[in-house]
Design an enzyme around this catalytic site. Structure first.
Site, PDB file in Angstrom:
ATOM      1  CB  SER A   1      -0.946   0.010   1.203  1.00 18.16           C
ATOM      2  OG  SER A   1      -0.210   0.043   2.418  1.00 18.16           O
TER       3      SER A   1
ATOM      4  CG  HIS B   1       0.155  -6.818  -4.361  1.00 18.97           C
ATOM      5  ND1 HIS B   1      -0.559  -5.742  -3.886  1.00 18.97           N
ATOM      6  CD2 HIS B   1       0.164  -7.725  -3.356  1.00 18.97           C
ATOM      7  CE1 HIS B   1      -0.956  -6.001  -2.645  1.00 18.97           C
ATOM      8  NE2 HIS B   1      -0.547  -7.198  -2.304  1.00 18.97           N
TER       9      HIS B   1
ATOM     10  CE1 TYR C   1      -3.776  -3.120  -2.070  1.00 19.95           C
ATOM     11  CE2 TYR C   1      -3.405  -4.899  -0.514  1.00 19.95           C
ATOM     12  CZ  TYR C   1      -3.079  -3.649  -1.002  1.00 19.95           C
ATOM     13  OH  TYR C   1      -2.046  -2.948  -0.416  1.00 19.95           O
TER      14      TYR C   1
ATOM     15  CD  GLU D   1      -1.417  -8.930   1.522  1.00 21.33           C
ATOM     16  OE1 GLU D   1      -2.417  -9.572   1.176  1.00 21.33           O
ATOM     17  OE2 GLU D   1      -1.139  -7.792   1.090  1.00 21.33           O
TER      18      GLU D   1
END
Lengths: 341, 341
Positions: free
Chosen positions: A73, A178, A194, A284
């Protein structure tokens, strides 16, 4: 051996974010633009940020090695121009490299790229090559939407992206597809953007013949493939109407899914629908969902628990935990073998 | 009784598309803009288009009533201005009304709205009211992205949309949240844009307190909720971090999912994860996926087969087939009761 193929450095020392904020301020006012050398993070700080977070949880949960990349992010490719992205990617990748040097048994790097909206992706190649050749990284994260939720780049099947693919094939590295932060108010970053990007990337590949041009190209679609496994019948049917080959022949030599799906029924569907050879263990952790599930009493992102509980043979579990990762990341396999693993 | 809550008029006579093409040409060259009266479709043509398609398959598969709206991909709200959308919506809704009059036992209407990017949604209210009050329609399709894949409107939680919600509450009708054709090359319409919009809409509701402002507002998320049920753990965890109530309290009095998921494992996940009271039978037949699944020998979109095979009690199946539809569409229930059903 349990390899987690999807970890980001979400716990970097605060100095990193402060430097980034100064860099963002410097876009408008060059007089306050910080120098790279002004960012000072010691090895002790790096060690502390990992030992009390990712490494602690890896030990608790029982995974051995995390394929580690800069915080997704925070890539925020939509901010500033190529130079801004380039400096930022260099800093973030170097931190992951240092982590991999401090904990060589537990972390190995994957690179973020200095993408920038409207800029030719081939500008990313020097950073990519540095990370693979000098840092020993084993893959890249490729952002299919550097605009951050406005989707202004061509689809992944477009020749626009081919310079990256040619380099990936040459270096024998996969890309995790991603995205980063959404700056479009419609899309929540981790709850919508996402997952949408995962579905979108899969469909861009489905409608194209990209893997005819690059038969050895490998894409890892994170977050369990977005909506794809849940709608596998829909995708099979759409491919059929487009007169494409069966998905297993059309896409599954090149596309892989991780296990970042945070409840048992989702993992059961994933492992029941997608061939085991195409599933790579990942959590993750520490990422978007950090809490404890009141329905189970365990962390949502403790995905190993779901894999353990899924109806799988020991051989299948081994493939998901280790075998597939070694195949999809050949440089990871080589690095492990060089360590005698 | 089996009610399919998601059917579009995808098989309208060719004259409709030809008229639309002339309308689109007329945007650039007003001298060729057709009059509404130039579109001529007879009752016999309508009857034929339904009897040989939707109604034939309904009889074969064993559903009784389809909640029927104009073809979603043809709404194309991004084309032209409000006047263009308004004329087009009027034509498409009238055709669905005529179908519902020709086959009152088998079809009941849901309205498309004359949305247009950047135009206040309250401009849609006259068409909405006509459809509900004069045509006896029982709901609306609301497009959260009239730009067609550029996502330039505010999120569904924004006051921008409140005039529509106020009217929905007043008339006691639900909205299916359904986008139209993508004109963004990144998004395949039925393989990416539709599913992304479903996930996006859910997340827009999750992050907001929309249903505090409108406790009786009802949204039906199509295509099995996009990625949502597959990632139910992720969404529960995200809500938890935002200090929102449990999803069942925060959203499930207002949000419902249809069963347009085209394989057995997807339906099994949907019915296993989402409370049965929130699942409404639907197939989107004749829609995006029209072929026969070679793995089963049956149509992908024959979703009744999956519901029949799912682990459900007769009572649960009744809720999915009929009970929930009567509750979510109160005007449908009233219309059925007026027919003695």
């Amino acid at each position: 051996m349990i390899i987690d193929v999807h970890g980001h450095y979400t716990t970097a020392p605060k100095a990193l974010e402060e430097w980034r904020n100064r860099q963002i301020a410097g876009i408008k006012d060059p007089s306050v633009m910080p120098k790279v050398s002004e960012l000072k993070i010691s090895d002790d700080e790096l060690r502390e940020s990992i030992e009390s977070n990712q490494l602690k949880k890896m030990k608790e949960r029982g995974s051995d090695l995390t394929v580690f990349s800069p915080r997704a992010s925070f890539m925020a490719h939509h901010i500033g121009d190529f130079q801004v992205s380039s400096t930022w990617a260099g800093i973030c990748n170097e931190l992951c490299y240092r982590v991999s040097q401090l904990f060589p048994d537990n972390f190995i790097g994957v690179a973020m790229l200095p993408q920038s909206p409207g800029v030719d992706p081939k500008t990313c190649i020097p950073e990519l090559e540095k990370c693979i050749k000098e840092y020993g990284f084993v893959g890249i994260n490729l952002n299919p939407d550097p605009s951050g939720g406005h989707w202004t780049s061509p689809p992944l099947s477009d020749r626009h992206w081919y310079p990256i693919y040619e380099k990936m094939v040459e270096l024998d590295i996969p890309a995790m597809i991603h995205v980063s932060t959404s700056c479009n108010a419609c899309f929540h970053t981790t709850g919508a953007h996402y997952l949408n990007a995962d579905t979108t990337a899969f469909m861009q590949c489905l409608t194209s013949d990209l893997f005819k041009d690059f038969p050895t190209l490998k894409f890892l679609i994170p977050h369990g493939g977005g909506a794809v496994p849940y709608h596998w019948g829909r995708f099979r049917g759409l491919a059929q109407e487009m007169k494409k080959p069966l998905l297993k022949d059309h896409l599954l030599n090149n596309i892989f899914f991780d296990t970042c799906v945070y409840h048992q029924p989702g993992i059961d569907l994933l492992t029941g629908v997608i061939p085991i050879d195409n599933i790579l263990f990942a959590s993750e952790m520490i990422g978007a969902v950090r809490g404890i599930d009141p329905e189970t009493g365990f962390y949502y992102d403790d995905t190993k628990r779901y894999i353990e509980a899924a109806k799988l043979t020991p051989e299948q579990r081994h493939q998901i935990y280790e075998g597939n990762a070694r195949r999809v990341f050949p440089r990871l396999d080589a690095a492990l073998k060089a360590q005698g693993k």
